[in-house]
Design a protein around this motif. Structure first.
Motif, mmCIF file in Angstrom:
data_model
loop_
_atom_site.group_PDB
_atom_site.id
_atom_site.type_symbol
_atom_site.label_atom_id
_atom_site.label_comp_id
_atom_site.label_asym_id
_atom_site.label_seq_id
_atom_site.Cartn_x
_atom_site.Cartn_y
_atom_site.Cartn_z
ATOM 1 N N THR B 10 8.192 -0.343 10.081
ATOM 2 C CA THR B 10 7.486 0.431 11.267
ATOM 3 C C THR B 10 6.956 1.953 11.055
ATOM 4 O OG1 THR B 10 9.037 -0.878 12.951
ATOM 5 C CG2 THR B 10 7.711 1.198 13.702
ATOM 6 N N LEU B 11 5.824 2.454 11.349
ATOM 7 C CA LEU B 11 5.388 3.708 10.875
ATOM 8 C C LEU B 11 4.704 4.122 11.854
ATOM 9 C CD1 LEU B 11 5.491 5.070 8.048
ATOM 10 C CD2 LEU B 11 3.430 4.051 7.631
ATOM 11 N N VAL B 12 4.840 5.555 12.358
ATOM 12 C CA VAL B 12 3.961 6.102 13.388
ATOM 13 C C VAL B 12 3.596 7.502 12.570
ATOM 14 C CG1 VAL B 12 4.058 7.599 15.710
ATOM 15 C CG2 VAL B 12 5.709 5.376 15.316
ATOM 16 N N GLN B 13 2.125 7.514 12.404
ATOM 17 C CA GLN B 13 1.526 8.473 11.721
ATOM 18 C C GLN B 13 0.340 9.309 12.699
ATOM 19 O OE1 GLN B 13 3.503 8.738 8.878
ATOM 20 N NE2 GLN B 13 1.765 8.954 7.962
ATOM 21 N N PRO B 14 0.240 10.422 12.509
ATOM 22 C CA PRO B 14 -0.831 11.119 13.133
ATOM 23 C C PRO B 14 -2.269 10.929 12.613
ATOM 24 C CG PRO B 14 0.250 12.828 11.646
ATOM 25 C CD PRO B 14 1.239 11.355 11.612
ATOM 26 N N VAL B 15 -3.066 11.203 13.511
ATOM 27 C CA VAL B 15 -4.412 10.883 12.908
ATOM 28 C C VAL B 15 -4.711 11.983 11.948
ATOM 29 C CG1 VAL B 15 -6.725 11.227 13.469
ATOM 30 C CG2 VAL B 15 -5.470 9.986 15.130
ATOM 31 N N GLY B 16 -5.505 11.572 11.094
ATOM 32 C CA GLY B 16 -5.809 12.352 9.765
ATOM 33 C C GLY B 16 -4.731 12.337 8.674
ATOM 34 N N SER B 17 -3.484 11.681 8.834
ATOM 35 C CA SER B 17 -2.476 11.607 7.695
ATOM 36 C C SER B 17 -2.633 10.589 6.836
ATOM 37 C CB SER B 17 -1.028 11.609 8.319
ATOM 38 O OG SER B 17 -1.024 10.351 9.085
ATOM 39 N N ILE B 75 -0.458 -2.410 -2.857
ATOM 40 C CA ILE B 75 -0.149 -1.220 -2.040
ATOM 41 C C ILE B 75 -1.317 -0.950 -1.308
ATOM 42 C CG2 ILE B 75 0.262 1.377 -2.033
ATOM 43 C CD1 ILE B 75 1.554 1.079 -4.793
ATOM 44 N N LEU B 76 -1.191 -0.735 0.175
ATOM 45 C CA LEU B 76 -2.192 -0.387 1.122
ATOM 46 C C LEU B 76 -2.171 1.019 1.241
ATOM 47 C CD1 LEU B 76 -4.627 -1.742 2.727
ATOM 48 C CD2 LEU B 76 -2.768 -1.705 4.541
ATOM 49 N N SER B 77 -3.476 1.664 1.096
ATOM 50 C CA SER B 77 -3.369 3.270 1.368
ATOM 51 C C SER B 77 -4.381 3.764 2.217
ATOM 52 C CB SER B 77 -3.454 3.975 0.034
ATOM 53 O OG SER B 77 -2.531 3.443 -0.871
ATOM 54 N N SER B 78 -4.512 4.838 2.640
ATOM 55 C CA SER B 78 -5.600 5.495 3.491
ATOM 56 C C SER B 78 -5.206 7.154 2.985
ATOM 57 C CB SER B 78 -5.620 5.215 4.846
ATOM 58 O OG SER B 78 -6.652 6.062 5.413
ATOM 59 N N LYS B 79 -6.460 7.762 3.049
ATOM 60 C CA LYS B 79 -6.200 9.196 2.662
ATOM 61 C C LYS B 79 -6.230 9.757 3.885
ATOM 62 C CE LYS B 79 -8.706 9.299 -1.669
ATOM 63 N NZ LYS B 79 -9.915 9.764 -2.486
ATOM 64 N N LYS B 80 -6.916 9.375 5.134
ATOM 65 C CA LYS B 80 -6.903 9.943 6.338
ATOM 66 C C LYS B 80 -7.044 8.926 7.304
ATOM 67 C CE LYS B 80 -9.213 14.475 5.279
ATOM 68 N NZ LYS B 80 -10.343 15.251 5.671
ATOM 69 N N LEU B 81 -5.990 8.621 8.145
ATOM 70 C CA LEU B 81 -5.710 7.720 9.256
ATOM 71 C C LEU B 81 -6.587 7.853 10.454
ATOM 72 C CD1 LEU B 81 -1.866 6.666 9.006
ATOM 73 C CD2 LEU B 81 -3.808 5.283 8.544
ATOM 74 N N LEU B 82 -7.110 6.833 11.023
ATOM 75 C CA LEU B 82 -7.906 6.942 12.134
ATOM 76 C C LEU B 82 -7.167 6.130 13.206
ATOM 77 C CD1 LEU B 82 -11.266 5.818 10.839
ATOM 78 C CD2 LEU B 82 -10.678 8.200 11.064
ATOM 79 N N LEU B 83 -7.169 6.486 14.502
ATOM 80 C CA LEU B 83 -6.736 5.762 15.585
ATOM 81 C C LEU B 83 -6.830 4.242 15.468
ATOM 82 C CD1 LEU B 83 -7.279 8.009 18.620
ATOM 83 C CD2 LEU B 83 -5.167 7.513 17.478
ATOM 84 N N SER B 84 -8.191 3.885 15.118
ATOM 85 C CA SER B 84 -8.679 2.284 14.823
ATOM 86 C C SER B 84 -7.809 1.580 13.852
ATOM 87 C CB SER B 84 -10.028 2.214 14.664
ATOM 88 O OG SER B 84 -10.341 2.982 13.536
ATOM 89 N N ASP B 85 -6.970 2.348 12.886
ATOM 90 C CA ASP B 85 -6.375 1.951 11.796
ATOM 91 C C ASP B 85 -5.122 1.266 12.475
ATOM 92 O OD1 ASP B 85 -7.370 4.269 9.649
ATOM 93 O OD2 ASP B 85 -8.163 2.391 9.908
ATOM 94 N N SER B 86 -4.636 1.516 13.756
ATOM 95 C CA SER B 86 -3.316 0.939 14.359
ATOM 96 C C SER B 86 -3.389 -0.614 14.397
ATOM 97 C CB SER B 86 -3.115 1.423 15.722
ATOM 98 O OG SER B 86 -2.896 2.938 15.779
ATOM 99 N N GLY B 87 -2.300 -1.161 14.101
ATOM 100 C CA GLY B 87 -2.114 -2.354 13.955
ATOM 101 C C GLY B 87 -0.923 -3.080 13.382
ATOM 102 N N PHE B 88 -0.849 -4.334 13.042
ATOM 103 C CA PHE B 88 0.221 -5.043 12.302
ATOM 104 C C PHE B 88 -0.165 -5.386 11.058
ATOM 105 C CE2 PHE B 88 4.441 -6.677 12.002
ATOM 106 C CZ PHE B 88 4.226 -7.915 11.798
#
Lengths: 114, 114
Positions: B10-17, B75-88
């Motif tokens: 489980t992970l909760v991350q702010p937008v842009g992180s 490994i799955l990565s993102s430099k800057k998360l978007l709200l739309s990246d939420s999911g399972f």
């Protein structure tokens, strides 16, 4: 392109009743066919698979599925449902040429009444 | 026997992180590796597919990337998360046509972008 249709979004059955979940596929040749089960918040667990041979395949947890080429179907069945079977069920069709080409249906949510 | 480990659960991350989800497979060599996403109320979407170290195929354009630094690590990565990246997010593996290209899934990672 291959596709999978699970026409029932949600099914409710009583514990001890029989169950059949429908799956129809579209594919140009004989596909690989799979059923997976997903409990809430969990990954997908393989229930059974069809590659070739006997069109009635047995899986784990008492499930079975029958491949019917003439109907392009691969329905999942269980003679007596248990409360622990409540979950979401996914049918999938795969190309024999590549594991990449695995297409999932949209899932059927199963509710089991006591 | 083969096992697949995926973390964090489980992970909760702010937008842009940034984001990093990791997956390792044990008990097999040279597996095909996959990242799927399952958005709420939707089916499974294949994001990335890898047949070997450093070999990544992207299935859909998006804000995410994948890497395979070792044979059994994905490994799955993102430099800057978007709200739309939420999911399972689900990692999965297969070992080719000998096993009918059967795909086996990890337990999944819940990502909430806030």
């Amino acid at each position: 392109a291959q596709s999978v249709t699970q026409p029932d979004i949600h099914i409710t059955v009583s514990e001890g009743a029989s169950l059949e979940l429908r799956c129809n596929y579209s594919y140009g040749a004989t596909p690989y066919l799979f059923w997976y089960v997903q409990s809430p918040g969990q990954g997908l667990q393989l229930l059974l698979k069809y590659f070739s041979g006997d069109t009635l395949v047995q899986g784990i947890k008492g499930f079975e599925a029958e491949f019917k080429r003439s109907q392009s179907s691969f329905n999942l069945r269980k003679p007596s449902v248990h409360w622990s079977d409540a979950a979401e069920y996914f049918c999938a069709v795969g190309a024999r040429s590549s594991a990449r080409q695995l297409t999932f249906g949209s899932g059927t949510q199963l509710t089991v009444l006591p | 026997s083969q096992t697949i480990h995926q973390w964090p659960a489980t992970l909760v991350q702010p937008v842009g992180s940034p984001l990093s989800l990791e997956c390792t497979v044990e008990g097999t060599s040279n597996p095909n590796l996959y990242w799927y996403r399952q958005a709420a109320g939707r089916g499974l979407q294949l994001l990335f597919y890898s047949v070997g170290i450093g070999q990544i195929s992207s299935e859909v354009p998006q804000n995410l990337s994948a890497s395979r630094p070792q044979d059994r690590q994905f490994i799955l990565s993102s430099k800057k998360l978007l709200l739309s990246d939420s999911g399972f997010y689900l990692c999965a593996w297969s070992v080719g046509q000998a096993s009918g290209n059967t795909i086996y899934f990890g337990e999944g990672s819940w990502l909430t972008v806030v």
